[in-house]
Each structure stands twice: as C-alpha cells, then as structure tokens.
Design a protein around this motif. Structure first.
Motif, mmCIF file in Angstrom:
data_model
loop_
_atom_site.group_PDB
_atom_site.id
_atom_site.type_symbol
_atom_site.label_atom_id
_atom_site.label_comp_id
_atom_site.label_asym_id
_atom_site.label_seq_id
_atom_site.Cartn_x
_atom_site.Cartn_y
_atom_site.Cartn_z
ATOM 1 N N TYR A 234 -9.257 -1.066 12.371
ATOM 2 C CA TYR A 234 -9.784 -2.121 11.298
ATOM 3 C C TYR A 234 -9.076 -3.323 10.911
ATOM 4 O O TYR A 234 -9.389 -3.922 10.001
ATOM 5 N N PHE B 241 -5.951 -4.297 10.374
ATOM 6 C CA PHE B 241 -5.242 -4.183 8.935
ATOM 7 C C PHE B 241 -4.170 -5.264 9.086
ATOM 8 O O PHE B 241 -3.713 -5.120 10.243
ATOM 9 N N GLN C 110 -7.802 -9.602 -1.396
ATOM 10 C CA GLN C 110 -8.462 -8.729 -1.102
ATOM 11 C C GLN C 110 -8.013 -7.988 0.251
ATOM 12 O O GLN C 110 -8.351 -6.869 0.094
ATOM 13 N N GLN C 111 -7.782 -8.775 1.130
ATOM 14 C CA GLN C 111 -7.404 -8.121 2.475
ATOM 15 C C GLN C 111 -6.114 -7.072 2.183
ATOM 16 O O GLN C 111 -6.044 -5.967 2.751
ATOM 17 N N ARG D 121 -5.516 -5.570 -0.541
ATOM 18 C CA ARG D 121 -6.135 -4.531 -1.177
ATOM 19 C C ARG D 121 -6.658 -3.416 -0.398
ATOM 20 O O ARG D 121 -6.557 -2.221 -0.240
ATOM 21 N N GLN D 122 -7.581 -4.100 0.532
ATOM 22 C CA GLN D 122 -8.341 -3.145 1.293
ATOM 23 C C GLN D 122 -7.389 -2.278 2.100
ATOM 24 O O GLN D 122 -7.695 -1.211 2.344
ATOM 25 N N ARG D 123 -6.435 -2.798 2.853
ATOM 26 C CA ARG D 123 -5.416 -2.256 3.799
ATOM 27 C C ARG D 123 -4.735 -1.050 2.774
ATOM 28 O O ARG D 123 -4.759 0.134 3.307
ATOM 29 N N TYR E 43 -7.528 1.742 1.904
ATOM 30 C CA TYR E 43 -7.541 2.851 2.862
ATOM 31 C C TYR E 43 -6.464 3.602 3.096
ATOM 32 O O TYR E 43 -6.400 5.045 3.250
ATOM 33 N N ASP F 124 -15.133 2.764 -3.677
ATOM 34 C CA ASP F 124 -14.583 2.943 -2.513
ATOM 35 C C ASP F 124 -14.989 4.117 -1.702
ATOM 36 O O ASP F 124 -14.333 4.418 -0.751
ATOM 37 N N VAL G 267 -15.047 3.557 2.306
ATOM 38 C CA VAL G 267 -13.676 3.885 2.798
ATOM 39 C C VAL G 267 -13.175 5.245 2.849
ATOM 40 O O VAL G 267 -12.578 5.930 3.516
#
Length: 683
Positions: A185, A187, A207-208, A210-212, A215, A638, A641
């Motif tokens: 991904y 990350f 945002q990046q 947070r996404q990590r 997940y 989410d 995800v």
C-alpha cells in the motif's frame, strides 16, 4: 531491555505535572503510548491567504500592515477595538472585541498576522486571534491540530505536550505492520505517520498519515477476529449436540404456523453448527417480526433434547416475561421446564430457582442481567442465546458463556445491518439473515402528518379502539433528560385521559419500578388498557397482537432505526396495522427520514437508507449497534479499507508462517497482549 511506550508513565513527558497527569487520566491517557495515540479530530488552518482569493464568511489567516490609528469604544464592561489595515494593496478594517489592551501595540507601519472571519461587503475582518511577527510568530503558515479536551487542559498546552512527547520518545515508536503490507500500500513508516497526524506540514501529508493509521487500526481489529476464529475452529472443544432430525421435525410440526424458507435455511445452519465439534458463535439478524424467537426456540429445544440446559438473556424484564410465556406455551407439550430469573425474583423464590438450576431440574432459563450474577450456576449449560445483542457488552456475554464449558452461542438482533458490513464487523461470528416475513403478515401502512392534524389523529385512534383494537402513543424523546421524558409522558397521559374519557389509558415510562411496568404491560396485553402512552421503553420486542396503531409524537427526534423498531410493535396480529408519525422536521435530513418511513417497511432497506442519510460516523449510533469504536477509523466511511484489512488479515492467519516466522513477531505479541490465546477475551 528497554521499556516500551506503554510502560512509560505520562509523568515522564517534560511539562506534565501531577495535576495535569490527573486531568489526562480523565481522557484515558496514562502512558506515553496513550498520549501519542490520542489523535486530533480536525485541524485549524493558519496558512496565509491572499484577500484576492477569499470568499465572504471564510475563516482566514492573513498578514497585514497597520495603517491607521486604533479606535477604542467601550460599552460598560465590553469594548470594541478597530484599526485600518493594508494587505496586498487592499485596505480593510480589523475589529477586536474585548481586547482593549492591544491598543498600545497597534502602531502604524507594524506587521501583524490576523486570524478571523471575513466580511466581503464591509471589507472587514472580525479577529479571533492575532500575533506580531516581530515577536516571533509561531502559528501562521501552519496547520494546528484540534483535540477533544476539557477541564484545565487547553489546546495550546496539549499541542505543546504532544510535541514534547514526540521529541522525547518519537524514535521509540515501533513498527507493527509487516514489510509486505507496507510495500503493497506504499505506507509511510508508523513513526512518521503518527508524527504527521499531530504535526502535518500540509493537508495531503496529514491525510497520508491518517490513511496509514486507519488501515492499521482496522487490520489489527480484523487480525484479532480472524485469529480468534481460527483458534476456535482448531480447538474442536465445543459441545457436540446429538439430536436427530426426527426429534427436531416433531417439534417444528407442533409449531402453530409454518416456517418461512428463510427460517428453514437458518434453522439448518444453526443445527449444523450445534452438531459440530467447535463452538457455535452465530449472529442471527432479522427484521422486526421476522420470527427470530421461533428460531431461538428450535435451537433451545435441540440443546435440551441433547441433554443440556439453555439460557436466553434479554435486555428488559418486560421482554423476559414475554419470552418466558411464549416458550412455556411451545415447550409444555414436550415436558420441558422453563424458568424466569430477573431482578424482581428475590428471596426464597430466587433461592429455590437457583438450586433447581444447579441440580439440572430446570431445562431453560430466561432472564435479564440477573443471569450473569456470581451465584448463578448451571448443571450443564449447552446453549446461550442473547437477544438484542447491542444492549449487552462483550464482557457480559462472555460471563454468561463461562457459566458452562464452551457452550454454543447464538446472538440475535433486530437492528438490520447490511450483510457485508455485518460479516466484516462481526468477523468472529457467522452471520445468518432472516429476510422474509412470516406468511400472512399484513404490511404496516405508515403516514406522516404535521402537528396541526392532531385532531384527525385522535379520531383515528378512536376508530381503531371502537373496533376492539388497541393503540400505542409514543412520547417525544428529550435528548439526555430522562426526567423531562417522564414529565412529557405524564402530561400526555393526562391529555389523553381527557380526550378519551370512555377508554382506559395506561402510562409506561423508565422511572417506574419493574413491578409497575409489568402490571401496565399485563393490563395492555389483556386489553384492560386500550391506549398506552409510553416513552421508548416499549421499543424492543414487546408483542401485543391486538395492538394495530402506533402513533409517534415529534417523530423527527428519533433515528430511523429506532422509528422502525417502534413501528414493529404493531402488525403482529391478523388485523391491518398503521403507524402515524407526527412531525414538522426543519432539516432536510429530518424530512427525508419521514419519507423513508412512509416508503418502505423493510428494515434492511431502512438501514441502507439510514446509512446514506447519516453518512459515515454515526451508524445507528455506535452505542446502539454494538459495532466496535475506533480512534481514527470509521466502520462506514472507511468500509473499503475495512474489507481490504479483513482479506489481508484472513490471508495472514491462514498462512502457517504467520504463527512461526520472526517477520510476524510484533503481530503475534499484539495478539498475546490482547489475550486471544486465553480463549475468553474476544467474544
């Protein structure tokens, strides 16, 4: 060996005094790990803007030059300070309220950074914060995190403390995810992700980060579920119920109605689980009135016929009484004994009941939380059924499980959750769904009317009761105040007694004692009371076949799934039934809710529309749905995800390397900490 972050007390962070430590404890922050995982819920944007690109009403940060002499006006204790400013060739007025002490600092020609709300028409900025670059400005040009705090802890203090914690301990943040997933991904490393969430350089980077972490949160949750499930399956230490088809068919034939196809399918799934050597852990979800109780009865019958005892736990005494009566009726011809254990059963009666239960003279016990008290023992508990599972915490369900040796567990809910979400959210359970209604059920007609039509509604109530039927009148919900709810119900009850002098009008609310509630429900059940004025205590499972009308006052104050539950209290007999929603919703969402209710009475459709309307974040209110709560992730928004995380976790758990290879040591440690291997934590 060095300490890990969850072993280092919050006091070790510079600047955290004993007093502040106590305040942080109130937010569940005890260790450095807790602090670093206490994430902001939004950001204040202090990046500088140009007046040429801002819109009316925007909250903006701009750098300007002081052009005029400040003017101070006082109104009693309050004051207003204005001053002319210049930014990018634009002249405008800056206004401060109750900041009179700034007057002497506003000297002509000095640079200033202003944060506030822009009024395009007046060319005016109402200032909320300001700072002077020549004093070493610290905020402008940044994104500042906003945390959920209170008490003596301020945003400024927690931002500073978070920065201090990152400086002292940031290097110790461990990586949990295996390299394969990190690469799959793309990350950022965990250390960087956590730092970025607290101190982002820009929105994209935040945002990046947070996404990590979203997940990771969902992946660990799924890993726990999948590992628990795999271990449960491999243990093979469940009860094998040996009950033959002939015995089961006899019982099913004795039922007063024919099972629907959906019920037959679910019955087979459950019996298959009960006969297998692993513990059944099944969620049965079905719409209001889809016949879940009958399925529970069939499962309980199977358990008793295999020589075991069964327990049915429900959230309220009214419901427990009702279930006990209906089970007694079904089981009487077969000589199966059913007992009731609730808070109201006390003294000698309770003592005798507990003794009979322990000696195995009682086959099935129906009850409330009273079932999980320490002095309740079974001779051989083989099946635990919980109804309306979201009303019980995981711990309460697992205490009941431990009263037997690995009994099978069937969990029922009438809050229909879209199947894909259910399978993913309750990853440790198998999910069965009852999608069709029992034969002969007449759909409930729903009307939405405004308050001014109340007289017509009263006429409608009168018409139904004159035909020998009964009605409910539900009181509006007053947020967070049971006292007002009760007062509301009492006032409405008096009005209804005046409106219907020739009928008996009953009253039911949460402040009544269990015995009083029981008496009111008995009278309503036997048609001694024709109109029941009630708060939402009737929401779950109350079954009065002769009641054909449900009137809900101020219906826009209720959520969709709650309205649907309330509506499900009627339409349980052979007569046509109605639900009337009285509401003047001001918001679009409120109006849309009323429309959904009048368009469909299918709970799964209602819950799907509820998801669309509420959008992410408030799925049936987490309190109500029993869905887990996360720090950053949101089950609904989410969801994509969540599905990826489920597949990844499932694949890992199925791979033998996961249980042995050093690559996955961090994940195995996590499972060890979560006590998955103790066999009774993830229920």
């Amino acid at each position: 060996m060095s300490l890990s972050l969850d072993q280092i007390s919050i006091r070790q962070v510079r600047g955290v005094s004993a007093l502040k430590e106590g305040e942080l404890h109130a937010f569940g922050i005890f260790t450095v790990k807790d602090l670093l995982e206490y994430y902001p819920f939004r950001y204040e944007d202090y990046r500088l803007r140009s007046l040429s690109e801002v819109k009316d009403g925007d909250k903006i940060t701009i750098q300007a030059k002081i052009m005029g002499v400040p003017v101070l006006q006082r109104y009693g204790r309050k004051s207003r300070l204005t001053c002319k400013m210049m930014a990018d060739q634009w002249m405008f007025t800056a206004t401060w309220f109750n900041r009179h002490f700034l007057r002497d600092q506003l000297t002509s020609g000095r640079e200033i950074v202003l944060v506030g709300k822009w009024d395009q028409r007046r060319m005016q900025l109402t200032v909320s914060e300001s700072e002077f670059p020549d004093q070493g400005a610290w905020r402008s040009g940044t994104l500042q995190p906003v945390y959920s705090i209170g008490g003596k802890i301020t945003q400024t203090w927690i931002r500073k403390t978070m920065g201090q914690a990152l400086t002292q301990y940031g290097e110790m943040i461990p990586e949990i995810l295996p390299q394969t997933l990190m690469q799959k991904y793309h990350f950022m490393p965990r250390k960087q992700a956590i730092t970025t969430i607290h101190q982002p350089n820009d929105t994209r980077e935040g945002q990046q980060g947070r996404q990590r972490m979203v997940y990771e949160e969902l992946f660990l949750f799924q890993l726990k579920m999948q590992a628990y499930r795999a271990l449960n399956r491999s243990r093979m230490d469940g009860i094998v119920h040996t009950v033959d088809n002939k015995t089961m068919r006899e019982f099913v034939r004795s039922l007063p109605f024919e099972l629907t196809d959906a019920q037959k399918k679910v019955e087979l799934e459950i019996l298959h689980d009960m006969r297998s050597p692993y513990c059944m852990n099944r969620l049965l979800q079905g719409d209001v009135g889809s016949g879940k109780t009958v399925i529970a009865a069939i499962a309980l019958y199977g358990a008793v016929r295999s020589g075991f005892q069964g327990a049915l736990m429900v959230p309220t005494e009214i419901l427990a009484e009702q279930h006990m009566r209906s089970l007694q009726k079904l089981f009487e011809p077969f000589g199966i004994s059913v007992a009731l254990l609730t808070g109201s059963v006390t003294g000698r009666k309770r003592k005798d009941l507990l003794a009979s239960l322990q000696m195995g003279m009682i086959d099935i016990v129906v009850g409330t939380h009273a079932l999980i008290q320490e002095d309740v023992f079974f001779r051989q508990l083989g099946l635990v059924v919980t109804d309306e599972q979201h009303r019980f915490g995981v711990n309460q369900r697992s205490i009941l499980r431990r009263k037997g040796y690995n009994p099978d567990v069937l969990t029922m809910t009438a809050t229909p959750i879209p199947r894909t979400l259910a399978i993913t959210a309750f990853g440790d359970m198998d999910v069965s769904t009852l999608s069709e209604r029992p034969k002969g059920r007449i759909p409930i007609t729903t009307y939405w009317v405004k308050h001014e039509m109340m007289d017509r509604v009263l006429g409608f109530i009168s018409k139904e009761i004159d035909q020998g039927r009964q009605a409910y009148l539900i009181c509006p919900l007053i947020e967070e105040s049971e006292k007002l709810d009760v007062q509301n119900a009492i006032d409405l009850h008096i009005q209804m007694q005046q409106a219907f002098p020739k009928y008996k009008v009953g009253l039911l609310h949460g402040r009544m004692t269990p015995a009083e509630k029981e008496e009111v429900m008995r009278a309503f059940n036997e048609n001694e009371v024709q109109l029941l004025v009630s708060t939402t205590v009737v929401e779950v499972g109350v079954d009065v076949p002769n009641a054909t009308l449900m009137v809900i006052m101020d219906a826009d104050r209720f959520g969709l799934s709650q309205l649907h539950q309330l509506r499900g209290r009627v339409g349980r007999g052979k007569h046509a039934s109605y639900c009337v929603l009285i509401a003047d919703p001001k918001s679009e969402v409120g109006q849309e809710r009323m429309s959904v209710m009048t368009e469909t009475d299918d709970g799964f459709e209602v819950s799907r529309r509820d998801l669309d309307l509420r959008g992410p974040g408030d799925f049936f209110g987490t309190k109500q749905s029993g869905l887990p709560e996360f720090r950053l992730a949101d089950m609904v928004s989410d969801f994509a995800v969540l599905e990826k995380a489920r597949d990844d976790a499932s694949q890992l758990v199925g791979d033998s390397a996961f249980w042995t290879s050093p690559t996955y040591a961090a994940l195995r440690d996590y499972l060890q900490q979560e006590q998955i291997f103790q066999g009774d934590l993830v229920d």
